[in-house]
Structure formats: C-alpha cells, structure tokens
Design a protein around this motif. Sequence first.
Motif, PDB file in Angstrom:
ATOM      1  N   ARG A 219      -0.641 -11.101   7.788  1.00 12.87           N
ATOM      2  CA  ARG A 219      -0.761 -10.707   6.875  1.00 12.87           C
ATOM      3  C   ARG A 219      -0.200 -12.271   6.014  1.00 12.87           C
ATOM      4  O   ARG A 219       0.163 -12.532   4.861  1.00 12.87           O
TER       5      ARG A 219
ATOM      6  N   ALA B   2      -8.909   3.707   8.753  1.00  5.60           N
ATOM      7  CA  ALA B   2      -9.145   3.869   7.235  1.00  5.60           C
ATOM      8  C   ALA B   2      -7.429   3.768   6.420  1.00  5.60           C
ATOM      9  O   ALA B   2      -6.563   3.264   6.449  1.00  5.60           O
ATOM     10  N   ARG B   3      -7.603   5.316   6.045  1.00  9.95           N
ATOM     11  CA  ARG B   3      -7.356   5.819   5.684  1.00  9.95           C
ATOM     12  C   ARG B   3      -6.455   7.725   5.806  1.00  9.95           C
ATOM     13  O   ARG B   3      -7.364   8.478   5.764  1.00  9.95           O
TER      14      ARG B   3
ATOM     15  N   ALA C 276      -3.051  -5.188  -0.121  1.00  4.53           N
ATOM     16  CA  ALA C 276      -3.672  -4.653   1.121  1.00  4.53           C
ATOM     17  C   ALA C 276      -5.737  -4.595   0.714  1.00  4.53           C
ATOM     18  O   ALA C 276      -5.588  -4.983  -0.751  1.00  4.53           O
ATOM     19  N   ALA C 277      -6.168  -4.489   1.288  1.00 10.28           N
ATOM     20  CA  ALA C 277      -7.423  -4.114   1.470  1.00 10.28           C
ATOM     21  C   ALA C 277      -7.509  -3.074   0.561  1.00 10.28           C
ATOM     22  O   ALA C 277      -8.702  -2.710  -0.962  1.00 10.28           O
ATOM     23  N   GLY C 278      -6.389  -1.980   0.635  1.00 11.17           N
ATOM     24  CA  GLY C 278      -7.807  -0.107   0.511  1.00 11.17           C
ATOM     25  C   GLY C 278      -6.299  -0.241  -1.158  1.00 11.17           C
ATOM     26  O   GLY C 278      -4.989  -1.141  -0.744  1.00 11.17           O
TER      27      GLY C 278
ATOM     28  N   HIS D  81       0.501   2.324  11.347  1.00 12.35           N
ATOM     29  CA  HIS D  81      -0.401   1.430  10.276  1.00 12.35           C
ATOM     30  C   HIS D  81      -0.287  -0.057  10.292  1.00 12.35           C
ATOM     31  O   HIS D  81       0.035  -0.690  10.021  1.00 12.35           O
TER      32      HIS D  81
ATOM     33  N   MET E  38      -3.203 -12.837   3.763  1.00 18.60           N
ATOM     34  CA  MET E  38      -2.575 -11.470   2.757  1.00 18.60           C
ATOM     35  C   MET E  38      -1.993 -12.244   1.393  1.00 18.60           C
ATOM     36  O   MET E  38      -2.194 -11.773   0.283  1.00 18.60           O
TER      37      MET E  38
ATOM     38  N   LEU F 269       0.527  -1.519   0.135  1.00 15.36           N
ATOM     39  CA  LEU F 269      -0.478   0.130   0.581  1.00 15.36           C
ATOM     40  C   LEU F 269       1.012   1.686   0.126  1.00 15.36           C
ATOM     41  O   LEU F 269       0.688   2.290  -0.727  1.00 15.36           O
TER      42      LEU F 269
ATOM     43  N   LEU G 247      -8.486  -9.751   6.703  1.00 10.77           N
ATOM     44  CA  LEU G 247      -8.030  -8.971   7.213  1.00 10.77           C
ATOM     45  C   LEU G 247      -8.781  -8.250   8.410  1.00 10.77           C
ATOM     46  O   LEU G 247      -8.831  -7.001   9.052  1.00 10.77           O
TER      47      LEU G 247
ATOM     48  N   GLY H 144      -3.347  -1.894  11.497  1.00 11.76           N
ATOM     49  CA  GLY H 144      -4.234  -2.205  11.434  1.00 11.76           C
ATOM     50  C   GLY H 144      -4.661  -4.289  10.655  1.00 11.76           C
ATOM     51  O   GLY H 144      -4.751  -4.441  11.255  1.00 11.76           O
ATOM     52  N   SER H 145      -3.988  -4.781   9.683  1.00 13.84           N
ATOM     53  CA  SER H 145      -3.531  -5.607   9.583  1.00 13.84           C
ATOM     54  C   SER H 145      -2.446  -6.822   9.779  1.00 13.84           C
ATOM     55  O   SER H 145      -2.496  -7.759   9.722  1.00 13.84           O
TER      56      SER H 145
HETATM   57  C1  DGY Z   1      -5.064  -2.379   4.586  1.00 11.66           C
HETATM   58  O1  DGY Z   1      -5.041  -3.252   4.360  1.00 11.66           O
HETATM   59  O2  DGY Z   1      -5.511  -1.607   3.809  1.00 11.66           O
HETATM   60  C2  DGY Z   1      -4.797  -1.921   5.868  1.00 11.66           C
HETATM   61  O3  DGY Z   1      -4.610  -0.218   5.339  1.00 11.66           O
HETATM   62  C3  DGY Z   1      -3.937  -2.282   6.125  1.00 11.66           C
HETATM   63  O4  DGY Z   1      -3.549  -2.378   7.833  1.00 11.66           O
END
Ligand code: DGY
Length: 331
Positions: A291, A234-235, A73-75, A282, A294, A51, A98, A284-285
Amino acid sequence: MKKVILTHGYADEAVERLRREFRLAIAADEGTDLPGSLRRHADAEGLISFLSDPIDRTVISNLKKLKIIANYAAGYNNIDIGWALEKNILVTHTPDVLTPATADLAMALILAASRRLVEGDAYVRAGRFTGWGAGLFLGKELQGAVLGIVGMGRIGLATALRARAFGMKVIYYSRSAKPVLEKKYGFARVTFLELIRGADVVSLHLPYAAGVHHLFNRDVFALMKKDAIFINTARGPLMDEEALAEQLEKNERFTAGLDVYENEPMVDPRLKHLKNTVLLPHLGSATGKTRRAMAMMTVQAVRQALNGKRPQHLIPEWKEKLKRNTNCSNK
Ligand code: DGY
C-alpha cells in the motif's frame, strides 16, 4: 501551488510529499460526500482516487482544470475511461507493485477453501474441539489438483507459480498464448470451456470490462466440477453473485473464496450464511509495503503529469492512444 484532491487518506509519507508540492485537499476529511467535495475543488489539476470512488462523466466534467487521475489500484473500472480519454485527462494506475501481495492472497484463499480453515477456526473458537478426529473437516489436496487461471497476466502468473510450488497442475485461458511460460513451467493453454470443465480450482485474474461482465454466470457455474473451488480476487462484476450463491446453496461440495463482490461493499447475505465460502473484504493489495508503494506511485504520477512529463504508469488505453497519435503524425 497547484491543487490536488486525494479522495481518502493513505500512507502518511505519500500525504506529506503531496503537501510539500501541492495544495492538497483530502475529500473524505471534509464532511461532505465525495461529489460535494469534488465540486468544491473544481480548480484541482490532479485527482488521486480509490477503486471504490466512482469517477464518472459528471465528476470528470466538473473538474475543469483536471490533467490527471491517478487511481490507487491496478484495476480502474471505477473510472469512465472513455470520457477521460475524450477530455485528454491522463489516467494512471498502480500495476506490478501489488502483484506479489494479490497473488499471495489468491493462494491464501485457495488454501483456506481447500482445507476449510475458516470452519476449523470457528470450531476451535466455539470450544467445540474436544479431540483429534479421523474425519474432522476433511478437505481437498492441492498436490496434483488442476488450477485453471482465467487471465494469465501478471497476477495470474504469480498465482500460477505459487500454486506450482504446491504441486498443482496449471492450465490457463488467455487471449494471447504464452509459449515461454508453457515451455518453462509446463502450463497448458486451453479454451474457456475446457478450463471450467477441467479445473479443480478456478482462479479469476481478468481486469473488468463490459465485455466480460458476468463471465461467470449460472451456466458456467453449472459446468464446473461439482467439488470445484472458485476464487475471485479480481473484480466482483466478473461473476453473477446471485448465481454463485445459488450454486453454493445447491451444492455444498462446491466452494468459493472471494475477495471481491459484485456490489461492494454489499455482499449477498446468502454467501455469509453458507459454510462453503471464504469471504474477505477486498484485501488483495493489503500489506503495508504494497500500500505504501502504491501510494508513492500515485504521488509520482501526479508530480510527473503536473510538471509536464509523461507519467510512467499510464493505463493501457492511454498508451494505445499515444501510439495511435505517434503513428498518425509519422504518416
Ligand atoms: C487493485 O488494485 O485493483 C486491487 O483490487 C486492490 O486490492
């Protein structure tokens, strides 16, 4: 063997799998910057990006044989999606796996901010704890407090469910109504204005897009409760970080729990000096299990795409494109 670029190292198991099937280049190990390394591997057919890697128009255009970008990443706001679609390059991400880890982290920030965990920890470490005190680090109670979820997607919902177990009342702002959740859990859909005015804790769970840049700006922070807690997992660019720092400086009852920043890895220095902030890098995941999952998802995506199959976790824009194409060919 087809060539795949992985921008940085990640789970060993995933790297080994990639090595078995592809000619793998790990860009970060090559001693040049990412664009330099990507230029060197212009014949790559797969790219696994983080990301933090800007995968812009130039990067995409230089990789002439590229078939897939699998974002770890999800985002995926680090990628020029419009250009990838234009060039017919598949883009995948890593949703779902995640969700629990990220929702746990949002809840951890809510708890840390409401109960002043970071301040308390620093106090003990500094040797200042000399005895129990009736007024020592009084915090806010979550039982009965209102949690406003901005973006009731997978992570928003998982966070809401965790908060519900803490006795919080959940309101949410979302493009689409969620009648099933409203009926099942008593969550209430409200307007954005109602949410920011009425919530004791506001937790942000929207994907980033240009249309929601600085959704949380000076005016919005000013409308929130004076002792509100603002959580962002989030972001960063969803919030005006400068305006947030000003709000926190002006009002020490207002608290922020942040895992993301507007210009990562840069953090507004004021946020670091304030007591009413909880700051994470950062994470989150960031659990081993998540990880790994992912990483394996990105391997699967590349394998599927480079073996002529449709990858499972295409980003929504790609799914829409495929739907449009099917509709056109059915006409
Ligand atoms: C994502 O995967 O978008 C998260 O921000 C990772 O922590």
